[in-house]
Write a protein that holds these residues in place. Structure first.
Motif, PDB file in Angstrom:
ATOM      1  N   UNK A  87       0.836  -1.214   0.000  1.00 44.03           N
ATOM      2  CA  UNK A  87       0.000   0.000   0.000  1.00 44.03           C
ATOM      3  C   UNK A  87       0.867   1.260   0.000  1.00 44.03           C
ATOM      4  N   UNK A  88       0.329   2.302  -0.592  1.00 48.77           N
ATOM      5  CA  UNK A  88       1.058   3.571  -0.667  1.00 48.77           C
ATOM      6  C   UNK A  88       1.269   4.123   0.744  1.00 48.77           C
ATOM      7  N   UNK A  89       2.495   4.539   1.022  1.00 47.13           N
ATOM      8  CA  UNK A  89       2.798   5.107   2.338  1.00 47.13           C
ATOM      9  C   UNK A  89       2.261   6.525   2.472  1.00 47.13           C
ATOM     10  N   UNK A  90       2.080   6.915   3.691  1.00 41.85           N
ATOM     11  CA  UNK A  90       1.597   8.269   3.962  1.00 41.85           C
ATOM     12  C   UNK A  90       2.762   9.250   3.973  1.00 41.85           C
ATOM     13  N   UNK A  91       2.502  10.463   3.484  1.00 40.72           N
ATOM     14  CA  UNK A  91       3.526  11.503   3.518  1.00 40.72           C
ATOM     15  C   UNK A  91       3.804  11.902   4.962  1.00 40.72           C
ATOM     16  N   UNK A  92       5.060  12.256   5.233  1.00 46.03           N
ATOM     17  CA  UNK A  92       5.416  12.708   6.583  1.00 46.03           C
ATOM     18  C   UNK A  92       4.788  14.074   6.853  1.00 46.03           C
ATOM     19  N   UNK A  93       4.382  14.268   8.071  1.00 52.89           N
ATOM     20  CA  UNK A  93       3.809  15.560   8.458  1.00 52.89           C
ATOM     21  C   UNK A  93       4.918  16.589   8.642  1.00 52.89           C
TER      22      UNK A  93
ATOM     23  N   UNK B 268       8.849  16.005   9.803  1.00 52.57           N
ATOM     24  CA  UNK B 268       9.999  16.498   9.032  1.00 52.57           C
ATOM     25  C   UNK B 268      10.879  17.395   9.901  1.00 52.57           C
ATOM     26  N   UNK B 269      10.238  18.287  10.676  1.00 52.84           N
ATOM     27  CA  UNK B 269      11.007  19.188  11.538  1.00 52.84           C
ATOM     28  C   UNK B 269      11.784  18.405  12.592  1.00 52.84           C
ATOM     29  N   UNK B 270      11.143  17.356  13.162  1.00 52.17           N
ATOM     30  CA  UNK B 270      11.834  16.543  14.165  1.00 52.17           C
ATOM     31  C   UNK B 270      13.020  15.801  13.550  1.00 52.17           C
ATOM     32  N   UNK B 271      12.838  15.269  12.321  1.00 52.62           N
ATOM     33  CA  UNK B 271      13.929  14.555  11.660  1.00 52.62           C
ATOM     34  C   UNK B 271      15.103  15.492  11.358  1.00 52.62           C
ATOM     35  N   UNK B 272      14.806  16.701  10.878  1.00 55.78           N
ATOM     36  CA  UNK B 272      15.870  17.678  10.591  1.00 55.78           C
ATOM     37  C   UNK B 272      16.577  18.083  11.876  1.00 55.78           C
ATOM     38  N   UNK B 273      15.796  18.261  12.954  1.00 53.17           N
ATOM     39  CA  UNK B 273      16.406  18.655  14.234  1.00 53.17           C
ATOM     40  C   UNK B 273      17.332  17.563  14.761  1.00 53.17           C
ATOM     41  N   UNK B 274      16.883  16.291  14.686  1.00 51.08           N
ATOM     42  CA  UNK B 274      17.742  15.196  15.141  1.00 51.08           C
ATOM     43  C   UNK B 274      18.993  15.072  14.268  1.00 51.08           C
TER      44      UNK B 274
END
Length: 212
Positions: A92-98, A102-108
């Protein structure tokens, strides 16, 4: 049968139908998974057998090639790639990140790399700029004097001041004149020495030319 009873029976039927559908899907999944597991086990068994045979063939071929009285006529052992398996079904198609994810991933990511700071530049410093021109003094503009304000009201009378010190004692007159009963005028002057505390005078008839 009342409408409430009908609604209950309808809800129960929907729930039972949903449970049957879920059970059917789960059963189909487990059956399919069992077939996949059996096929995978067969493939692993055949692959192990092939590996053993290939190892024995490679060993015999090497022994024959190293021997002086044996010349191999069979082809050299080479790994033959097996047939490519069929592609699995697309997931199934994955959901786009919120935005928050995205902000949490960039911060980490930046926290693990010292804040994502880039390497310092290597360019040479620029030249100092020239001094600017001195500004001109501004002109002081004096405005016209304002109108004279109205005279303020007279203030209240202040308290009476304390009495001043006593004045110096008065001095006796330097001279004086008088006229006697006969109409003769006399001039009196201070005697010498003269004592102001006990003044004395000498009197003499005034010359006729000096009388008033």
């Amino acid at each position: 049968m009342t409408s409430r009873t009908r609604a209950r029976w309808t809800s129960a039927a929907i729930i039972v139908g949903t449970l049957i559908l879920i059970a059917s899907i789960a059963g189909t999944f487990w059956v399919q998974q069992g077939r996949i597991d059996i096929g995978a086990a067969r493939y692993d068994n055949l692959s192990a057998k092939y590996d053993r045979l290939f190892t024995q063939y490679s060993r015999l071929y090497g022994d024959c090639a190293e021997s002086t009285n044996c010349e191999p006529t069979a082809p050299a052992p080479e790994a033959i790639p097996g047939p490519q398996g069929s592609a699995g079904a697309a997931g199934p198609a994955g959901r786009d990140a919120t935005d928050a994810q995205i902000a949490a991933a960039v911060r980490d990511y930046c926290d693990a790399r010292l804040g994502c700071a880039g390497t310092p530049g290597i360019g040479t410093p620029g030249r100092d700029g020239t001094d600017g021109k001195d500004g001109k003094d501004g002109q002081t503009i004096v405005g016209p004097p304002g109108a004279t304000g109205a005279t303020g009201a007279t203030g209240a009378t202040g308290e009476t001041g304390a009495p001043g010190p006593a004045g110096a004692d008065g001095q006796p007159p330097l001279s004086w004149t008088y006229t006697d009963a006969l109409g003769i005028q006399y001039s009196c002057t201070r005697t010498d020495p003269f004592d102001p505390t006990a003044p004395t005078y000498s009197c003499a008839p005034t010359p006729i030319g000096d009388q008033q």
